[in-house]
Enzyme design. Structure first.
Site, short mmCIF file in Angstrom:
data_model
loop_
_atom_site.label_atom_id
_atom_site.label_comp_id
_atom_site.label_asym_id
_atom_site.label_seq_id
_atom_site.Cartn_x
_atom_site.Cartn_y
_atom_site.Cartn_z
CD GLU A 60 -2.74 1.48 2.35
OE1 GLU A 60 -3.50 2.48 2.34
OE2 GLU A 60 -2.68 0.66 3.29
CG ASP A 112 10.38 8.48 -2.70
OD1 ASP A 112 10.58 8.02 -3.83
OD2 ASP A 112 9.78 9.55 -2.51
CG ASP A 135 -1.63 16.21 -2.95
OD1 ASP A 135 -2.50 16.74 -3.68
OD2 ASP A 135 -0.92 16.87 -2.17
CE LYS A 139 -4.16 26.42 -6.48
NZ LYS A 139 -3.51 27.50 -5.70
CG ASP A 171 -10.84 13.20 -2.91
OD1 ASP A 171 -9.69 12.71 -3.10
OD2 ASP A 171 -11.02 14.37 -2.53
#
Length: 233
Positions: A60, A112, A135, A139, A171
């Site tokens: 995950e 990472d 994330d 923009k 989302d």
């Protein structure tokens, strides 16, 4: 290579952390070495991450506070689950839960994701990869920061075994749609029901529903989210 977890490495080797880094999470990390690996430690013990390496391995990416790693490991004793994140607080809290529940088929690494995929894992090593609510960097000028770009997805495809799954939730509709297109173009096949409805989870994952903390928040607030399971054929 992005170095992650070096403060824990230093503490475990006997060095003293700088004053600004003295916090209870770093202190607790010293007691969680069985469950919490740094990036350097992950590289050192690889590929013997788990006690039973014969079990399928699922990663995950961005495990947050470890909720899904714990629940997936508890519900699927026949599989191994590795959760990775880059925040000290998150990985320590996740490893704390693994220790509390005495889970031996779950590990947490402060690592990472690009290093893990590009530099550590051999091709066709993983049985599944989960990326939940990354994330979206909405923009246009920040889009280059997205984890799920074409290059990363191609690497993910290489690291999965045949019939391995990629489980994605978001989302952000634009991000989800663009990522869906990239996955399909990279060779993945959507694992949908016959009526083209997405499966809520991979067929070989039992139990559930496996809802992240963010997902529960969205459900409670009536905010839509999108999910799909993809297979490497």
């Amino acid at each position: 290579m992005r170095k992650v977890g070096t403060i824990i490495d230093n503490l475990r080797s006997g060095e003293k952390a700088p004053d600004r880094h003295e916090n209870p999470y770093l202190t607790e990390a010293l007691q969680l070495s069985e469950y919490l690996l740094t990036q350097a430690e992950l590289q050192k013990v690889f590929p013997n991450i788990f006690k039973d390496m014969q079990k399928p391995i699922v990663v995950e990416v961005g495990c947050y506070m470890g909720k899904n790693v714990i629940e997936l490991a508890q519900g699927n004793n026949n599989m191994n689950f590795l959760g990775i994140d880059i925040t000290y607080k998150r990985v320590v809290k996740s490893a704390r839960k693994l220790k509390r529940f005495d889970i031996n088929n779950g590990k947490i690494a402060i690592c990472d994701a690009r290093y893990l995929m590009n530099d550590l894992l051999p091709d066709q090593f993983l049985d599944g990869i989960c990326v939940f609510f990354p994330d979206p960097w909405p923009k246009d000028r920040h889009e280059k920061n997205r984890l799920l770009n074409q290059q990363f997805i191609q690497v993910v495809y290489q690291k999965l075994k045949p019939n391995g799954f990629f489980w994605f939730k978001s989302d952000h509709l634009v991000y989800f749609t663009q990522t869906n297109d990239l996955l399909l173009k990279s060779g993945f096949v959507a694992d949908d029901f016959d009526n083209n409805q997405p499966r809520p989870q991979p067929e070989n994952i039992i139990g559930g529903p496996y809802e992240t903390a963010f997902q529960k928040l969205f459900i409670n607030k009536g905010i839509p989210f999108y999910q799909r399971v993809y297979l490497k054929i």
